[in-house]
Design a protein around this motif. Structure first.
Motif, mmCIF file in Angstrom:
data_model
loop_
_atom_site.group_PDB
_atom_site.id
_atom_site.type_symbol
_atom_site.label_atom_id
_atom_site.label_comp_id
_atom_site.label_asym_id
_atom_site.label_seq_id
_atom_site.Cartn_x
_atom_site.Cartn_y
_atom_site.Cartn_z
ATOM 1 N N PHE A 247 0.844 -1.190 0.000
ATOM 2 C CA PHE A 247 0.000 0.000 0.000
ATOM 3 C C PHE A 247 0.878 1.237 0.000
ATOM 4 C CE2 PHE A 247 -2.260 3.477 2.051
ATOM 5 C CZ PHE A 247 -3.460 3.496 1.340
ATOM 6 N N VAL A 248 0.554 2.191 -0.853
ATOM 7 C CA VAL A 248 1.245 3.480 -0.880
ATOM 8 C C VAL A 248 0.194 4.570 -0.717
ATOM 9 C CG1 VAL A 248 2.581 5.110 -2.266
ATOM 10 C CG2 VAL A 248 3.166 2.681 -2.300
ATOM 11 N N HIS A 249 0.394 5.450 0.269
ATOM 12 C CA HIS A 249 -0.558 6.523 0.524
ATOM 13 C C HIS A 249 -0.440 7.579 -0.573
ATOM 14 C CE1 HIS A 249 -2.707 9.724 2.578
ATOM 15 N NE2 HIS A 249 -3.094 8.839 3.488
ATOM 16 N N PRO A 250 -1.545 7.942 -1.230
ATOM 17 C CA PRO A 250 -1.471 8.894 -2.346
ATOM 18 C C PRO A 250 -0.875 10.246 -1.955
ATOM 19 C CG PRO A 250 -3.594 7.794 -2.329
ATOM 20 C CD PRO A 250 -2.909 7.429 -1.049
ATOM 21 N N ALA A 251 -1.200 10.740 -0.754
ATOM 22 C CA ALA A 251 -0.661 12.032 -0.334
ATOM 23 C C ALA A 251 0.847 11.956 -0.156
ATOM 24 C CB ALA A 251 -1.333 12.487 0.962
ATOM 25 N N GLU A 252 1.334 10.865 0.429
ATOM 26 C CA GLU A 252 2.778 10.689 0.594
ATOM 27 C C GLU A 252 3.454 10.442 -0.745
ATOM 28 O OE1 GLU A 252 4.294 11.259 3.303
ATOM 29 O OE2 GLU A 252 2.526 11.429 4.592
ATOM 30 N N ALA A 253 2.709 9.854 -1.692
ATOM 31 C CA ALA A 253 3.278 9.592 -3.017
ATOM 32 C C ALA A 253 3.696 10.888 -3.697
ATOM 33 C CB ALA A 253 2.260 8.841 -3.878
ATOM 34 N N SER A 254 2.930 11.970 -3.462
ATOM 35 C CA SER A 254 3.256 13.260 -4.074
ATOM 36 C C SER A 254 4.491 13.896 -3.455
ATOM 37 C CB SER A 254 2.070 14.223 -3.921
ATOM 38 O OG SER A 254 0.970 13.777 -4.676
ATOM 39 N N HIS A 255 4.944 13.335 -2.346
ATOM 40 C CA HIS A 255 6.100 13.908 -1.645
ATOM 41 C C HIS A 255 7.244 12.901 -1.541
ATOM 42 C CE1 HIS A 255 3.922 17.564 -0.496
ATOM 43 N NE2 HIS A 255 2.867 16.764 -0.349
ATOM 44 N N ALA B 179 -5.748 12.236 -7.993
ATOM 45 C CA ALA B 179 -5.748 12.928 -9.276
ATOM 46 C C ALA B 179 -4.389 13.567 -9.561
ATOM 47 C CB ALA B 179 -6.849 13.991 -9.294
ATOM 48 N N ALA B 180 -3.709 14.029 -8.512
ATOM 49 C CA ALA B 180 -2.433 14.706 -8.690
ATOM 50 C C ALA B 180 -1.345 13.785 -9.220
ATOM 51 C CB ALA B 180 -1.990 15.334 -7.364
ATOM 52 N N LEU C 163 1.733 8.477 -13.069
ATOM 53 C CA LEU C 163 1.565 7.029 -13.234
ATOM 54 C C LEU C 163 1.454 6.664 -14.710
ATOM 55 C CD1 LEU C 163 -0.958 6.234 -10.339
ATOM 56 C CD2 LEU C 163 1.500 5.751 -10.387
ATOM 57 N N LYS C 164 0.742 7.489 -15.469
ATOM 58 C CA LYS C 164 0.611 7.218 -16.898
ATOM 59 C C LYS C 164 1.955 7.332 -17.606
ATOM 60 C CE LYS C 164 -2.772 6.358 -18.598
ATOM 61 N NZ LYS C 164 -3.455 5.040 -18.734
ATOM 62 N N ARG C 165 2.775 8.330 -17.194
ATOM 63 C CA ARG C 165 4.098 8.477 -17.810
ATOM 64 C C ARG C 165 5.001 7.299 -17.476
ATOM 65 N NH1 ARG C 165 3.432 13.987 -16.477
ATOM 66 N NH2 ARG C 165 4.774 13.796 -14.629
ATOM 67 N N LEU C 166 4.809 6.742 -16.300
ATOM 68 C CA LEU C 166 5.593 5.559 -15.921
ATOM 69 C C LEU C 166 5.219 4.351 -16.768
ATOM 70 C CD1 LEU C 166 5.744 5.578 -11.996
ATOM 71 C CD2 LEU C 166 7.690 5.624 -13.562
ATOM 72 N N GLY C 167 4.011 4.368 -17.304
ATOM 73 C CA GLY C 167 3.559 3.251 -18.127
ATOM 74 C C GLY C 167 2.995 2.094 -17.343
ATOM 75 N N VAL C 168 2.661 2.322 -16.060
ATOM 76 C CA VAL C 168 2.108 1.229 -15.260
ATOM 77 C C VAL C 168 0.640 1.022 -15.626
ATOM 78 C CG1 VAL C 168 3.664 1.679 -13.337
ATOM 79 C CG2 VAL C 168 1.402 2.722 -13.342
ATOM 80 N N THR C 169 0.185 -0.199 -15.515
ATOM 81 C CA THR C 169 -1.240 -0.485 -15.705
ATOM 82 C C THR C 169 -1.993 0.043 -14.492
ATOM 83 O OG1 THR C 169 -0.778 -2.462 -17.020
ATOM 84 C CG2 THR C 169 -2.956 -2.315 -15.995
ATOM 85 N N ARG D 117 -11.507 7.736 -15.969
ATOM 86 C CA ARG D 117 -11.037 8.059 -17.320
ATOM 87 C C ARG D 117 -9.549 7.754 -17.504
ATOM 88 N NH1 ARG D 117 -13.722 12.867 -16.227
ATOM 89 N NH2 ARG D 117 -11.736 13.979 -16.249
ATOM 90 N N HIS D 118 -8.770 7.903 -16.441
ATOM 91 C CA HIS D 118 -7.337 7.613 -16.531
ATOM 92 C C HIS D 118 -7.032 6.118 -16.457
ATOM 93 C CE1 HIS D 118 -6.653 11.922 -15.898
ATOM 94 N NE2 HIS D 118 -5.384 11.706 -16.240
ATOM 95 N N ALA D 119 -7.955 5.340 -15.897
ATOM 96 C CA ALA D 119 -7.682 3.925 -15.641
ATOM 97 C C ALA D 119 -7.703 3.096 -16.918
ATOM 98 C CB ALA D 119 -8.700 3.370 -14.654
ATOM 99 N N ASP D 120 -6.871 2.069 -16.943
ATOM 100 C CA ASP D 120 -6.899 1.108 -18.042
ATOM 101 C C ASP D 120 -8.084 0.160 -17.883
ATOM 102 O OD1 ASP D 120 -4.259 1.704 -19.421
ATOM 103 O OD2 ASP D 120 -3.584 1.368 -17.362
#
Length: 324
Positions: free
Chosen positions: A75-83, A108-109, A114-120, A134-137
């Motif tokens: 699990f990765v916290h989205p808020a911490e992911a931005s930092h 959303a941030a 994630l899209k640039r990384l190319g991850v599914t 809309r962003h999800a595969d």
């Protein structure tokens, strides 16, 4: 209506709403779930689960369930992911993002990154047309008609739906991987199942000097001394090559006394039971427990690959190890 009946009815109504939400999910499980399973199976990295608030709490549980059933996950916290924590995500990973509205600012941030990384990206959301959707595969539809909260505000039925879809994904993956109880035990070595499926007889048996053994010509009194010293309630009778000839137990002693037999002149060979129950040193400890229960005995002798006496295991040994 008094407070107590109102509370009971409110609780029942909450359960009815959540049950209806789960029931509605069943008919929605189809090609998107199949595609999600295929995507996870094809993933060369880990499943990175993300979610904010209550969805985050659900996400942590889903990540734990995936990890314990054969799918590496974290699990990765989205808020911490931005930092900085977004560095934990690699192009080989797959992201499973949870948001009922699909409009979580923190998620959303990081979606463009994630899209640039190319991850599914697989989304579990109640709104397929949302930013996350809309962003999800792939989108797993978790929408509910209403929350169980009487204000229709607190995440209740929606988080239950997310949890259920996460469980459904984990179970579908478990089945696809051919995951077995032994595999589950390896992820739970400290639990009861782990002890039953990972503990072998050789791990618990008494051997060497702790093993009560006598020669067939041993005097009855000498055999009693060995039994008392070792405290296992039995003595194994073996030849000079350690091949098992028989066993004498506390139960055998009681039966001899009941018959009024003169014991002092007897030898081990004369009183031993010639067909003792045995188990392999490589067998699971739970198999030894099953054998004891079936034969109504408290000790089983252990043989090595050459059919020589290697040890003995008693019911107390199994209880101390919490196998039973």
């Amino acid at each position: 209506m008094t407070a107590a009946p109102r509370a009971i009815e409110a609780a029942r109504e909450a359960l009815r709403i959540e049950a209806a939400a789960l029931s509605a999910l069943v008919d929605r499980v189809g090609p998107p779930m199949e595609a999600a399973v295929a995507a996870v199976l094809a993933c060369r990295g880990r499943v990175v689960v993300m979610g904010m608030g209550k969805s985050g709490h659900v996400g942590r549980k889903i990540a734990a369930t995936l990890a314990s059933t054969g799918t590496p996950a974290m699990f990765v916290h989205p808020a911490e992911a931005s930092h900085g924590d977004l560095g934990m995500v690699t192009p080989q990973d797959l992201v499973l993002a949870l948001s009922n509205s699909g409009e979580s600012d923190e998620l959303a941030a990081i979606l463009p990154v994630l899209k640039r990384l190319g991850v599914t990206l697989i989304a579990i959301t109640g709104r397929a047309e949302s930013t996350l959707g809309r962003h999800a595969d792939l989108v797993l539809d978790s929408r509910v008609d209403q929350e169980a909260c009487p204000l229709n505000l607190a995440p209740t039925a929606s988080t239950t739906a997310q949890m259920a879809l996460g469980d459904a994904l984990a179970v579908a993956l478990l089945d696809a991987r051919g995951f077995r109880p032994e595999d589950f035990a390896r992820s739970h070595p400290g639990g009861a199942l782990g002890r039953k499926l990972l503990t072998h007889v050789k791990d618990l048996m008494r051997s060497g000097d702790a093993l009560p053994r006598v020669a067939p010509e041993a005097a009855f009194t000498d055999m009693m001394r060995v039994m008392s010293d070792k405290g296992l309630g039995c003595a194994a009778v073996v030849d000079t090559d350690d091949r098992l000839l028989g066993i004498f137990t506390d139960g055998d002693l009681r039966r001899l006394i009941e018959r009024g037999q003169d014991l002092r002149s007897l030898t081990a060979a004369e009183v031993m039971h010639r067909t003792p129950r045995t188990v392999s040193a490589e067998a699971l400890a739970v198999d030894a427990a099953d054998l004891m229960e079936e034969a109504r005995i408290t000790v089983v002798l252990v043989l090595d690959a050459d059919k020589k006496l290697a040890g003995a295991i008693g019911i107390n040994d199994l209880m101390r190890a919490k196998v039973i």
